[in-house]
Every structure is written in C-alpha cells, then in structure tokens.
Design an enzyme around this catalytic site. Sequence first.
Site, mmCIF file in Angstrom:
data_model
loop_
_atom_site.group_PDB
_atom_site.id
_atom_site.type_symbol
_atom_site.label_atom_id
_atom_site.label_comp_id
_atom_site.label_asym_id
_atom_site.label_seq_id
_atom_site.Cartn_x
_atom_site.Cartn_y
_atom_site.Cartn_z
ATOM 1 N N HIS A 123 55.606 52.529 46.626
ATOM 2 C CA HIS A 123 54.813 51.685 46.220
ATOM 3 C C HIS A 123 54.022 50.780 47.405
ATOM 4 O O HIS A 123 54.515 50.571 48.406
ATOM 5 C CB HIS A 123 55.946 50.409 45.652
ATOM 6 N N GLU B 288 51.687 55.059 45.483
ATOM 7 C CA GLU B 288 50.770 54.178 44.623
ATOM 8 C C GLU B 288 50.267 53.361 45.610
ATOM 9 O O GLU B 288 50.885 52.622 46.599
ATOM 10 C CB GLU B 288 51.752 53.376 43.685
ATOM 11 N N ASP C 133 46.798 50.369 45.912
ATOM 12 C CA ASP C 133 45.667 49.362 44.942
ATOM 13 C C ASP C 133 44.438 49.208 45.609
ATOM 14 O O ASP C 133 44.420 49.671 46.920
ATOM 15 C CB ASP C 133 46.296 47.904 44.811
ATOM 16 N N HIS D 25 45.608 44.639 47.597
ATOM 17 C CA HIS D 25 46.384 44.082 46.294
ATOM 18 C C HIS D 25 45.760 43.014 45.799
ATOM 19 O O HIS D 25 45.396 42.776 44.656
ATOM 20 C CB HIS D 25 47.965 43.980 46.638
ATOM 21 N N GLU E 18 45.810 52.559 41.751
ATOM 22 C CA GLU E 18 45.759 51.716 40.769
ATOM 23 C C GLU E 18 44.535 50.531 41.035
ATOM 24 O O GLU E 18 44.393 50.350 42.220
ATOM 25 C CB GLU E 18 47.055 50.343 40.775
HETATM 26 O O1 G3P Z 1 51.038 50.184 39.969
HETATM 27 C C1 G3P Z 1 52.418 49.692 39.608
HETATM 28 C C2 G3P Z 1 52.461 48.197 40.102
HETATM 29 O O2 G3P Z 1 51.868 48.334 41.592
HETATM 30 C C3 G3P Z 1 51.892 47.177 39.703
HETATM 31 O O3 G3P Z 1 51.912 45.960 39.995
HETATM 32 O O4 G3P Z 1 51.207 43.982 41.407
HETATM 33 O O5 G3P Z 1 52.337 45.596 42.333
HETATM 34 O O6 G3P Z 1 50.275 46.033 41.843
HETATM 35 P P1 G3P Z 1 51.411 45.366 41.584
HETATM 36 MG MG MG Z 2 49.945 48.322 42.170
#
Ligand code: G3P
Ligand code: MG
Length: 250
Positions: free
Chosen positions: A16, A43, A45, A58, A118
């Site tokens: 993450h 993952e 952002d 993020h 993302e």
């Molecule tokens: O993509 C999964 C997760 O990252 C979504 O929530 O707020 O951590 O970007 P967030």
């Molecule tokens: Mg995310």
Amino acid sequence: MIAENLFQQMPKIIGHRGACGHAPENTLASLRKAAELNTRFVEIDVTLTQDSVAVIQHDSDVRRCTNGRGPILLKSLEEVRTLDAGSWFGPEFGGERIPTLKEAIDVIGELGQGLNLEIKPTVGWQIPTAERVAEELLVHWPEEIPLLISSFAVECLIEVRRYLPDVPLGYLTSAIPPDWERRMAEYDCASLHCERHYVTKDHIKAIRDAGFRVLVYTVNDPEEAKKLLDWGADAVITDFPDRMFPLLEG
Ligand code: G3P
Ligand code: MG
C-alpha cells in the site's frame, strides 16, 4: 495488458502506497522498501500539479506528508519538488521528494514490480487528472509491466477508458454498493477494490462468481488477510507486506 494476463501475474499481497508501514508513503523510498521486502506488486496514488504534471501523492493538500502546506493543485512541479516528503516519517528519509509519475514508472520498471495505480484527483479535477495520467501512461508505461488502474472517482475510470481501451480497471469503493454488478459493467471494471470492514464472505463469492476479481484494503493483520484470501479474495493491499508473507507461506 489484458485483464486475464494481469491477474495471472498479480500476487496475493500488494504493498500500500509502496510499503508505507516502513517508509514515507508514495515516495521512491517506499517503492524500494517494498521491493526489499519482496513485494512484487504495489499500489500508489497519482494526482496533478498546477502545471498538469502527474505526481505520486495521496492527499489534495501537501500538509500531512511534507514540510509544506496547501493544495497540490495550486503548486507548480517546481514548488512541489522543493518539499521534503520524507522527514515527517523519519529523519533517515529526509530529502525524499514527491515523485513524478514518470519517475515512479522508471523505478517500478527497474524493480520489476507490477502496479495498481489509483487516480486520486482533487475533487472537481477528475477529468483533467485522468486525461493527463492516461496521456503520460501512453507515452511512458512499458507494455510488459502489469498495470491495474483504479479510482473512487468514476469519471476517472470513464475518461481513462477512452484513452486506454485495454487497461484493466478497478472499481474502488469503501462499502460495496448493492448494484455493484451494474456498476462494474457500466465502468468496464475487471476488479472491485473494497475496504476491509465492509466485505463479507458472501460478497466475495458473488463477485467472483460473476467473473470479477476482489482486492481488499488496507489489511495489516495477517490473520485477517488469511481469512479474506481463504474466502476467495484475489489480493490484499497492506502497509506491511512483510507481516503477511510468513503466514501465507506457512
Ligand atoms: O487503492 C486502495 C486504497 O489505497 C484506497 O484508499 O485512501 O488508501 O488511497 P486510500
Ligand atoms: Mg490509494
């Protein structure tokens, strides 16, 4: 890469924001940390600067994860690059910068990772963000590297699909909406990504039976990860990939 090939290559553990339990989220250090922990898929952002450069971040405000403050959409890349994106996490990460998407792609390629990108637009900037990200991916993304694009913003999914007709898309949500199947079809999504509190065994079975994949975030307890994977989840997204491997391999 078509969805079937991507999911064949996607491991059960996805890091993450890189490996954000161990390094400042969404930095190159976090990608490298993930690789060091044997995480083959991450993952991160992506959002836009004022001058429309896709950067890995993020929040819409830089305050939480840098020494600066204010909306990233009102800062040029040059300004963004002056920010320290590492010291807030630990002094040893001082000097980490908010990476551009291009830089992240280069490092991901070098590390041999797959990516769940993302799209995280500033609210109101969904279309320009998706457009720009898609344009950059068209130029820079190496075809052989697995790529899964997700977003909470369905406008982003729709826009990305116009540019990238084959890229697998993930429908990203917290709770699973009752009409998830209609939405998956409408936005041409191959996977559903949901928040761990809301997902049940029945959801996973129904989504899998309908021919879609299920990814669950953010799962940091290995016992919970094991339960979700036993229920049939395809992958869990975790801040601590290293915690997951011993249980899953045992
Ligand atoms: O993509 C999964 C997760 O990252 C979504 O929530 O707020 O951590 O970007 P967030
Ligand atoms: Mg995310």
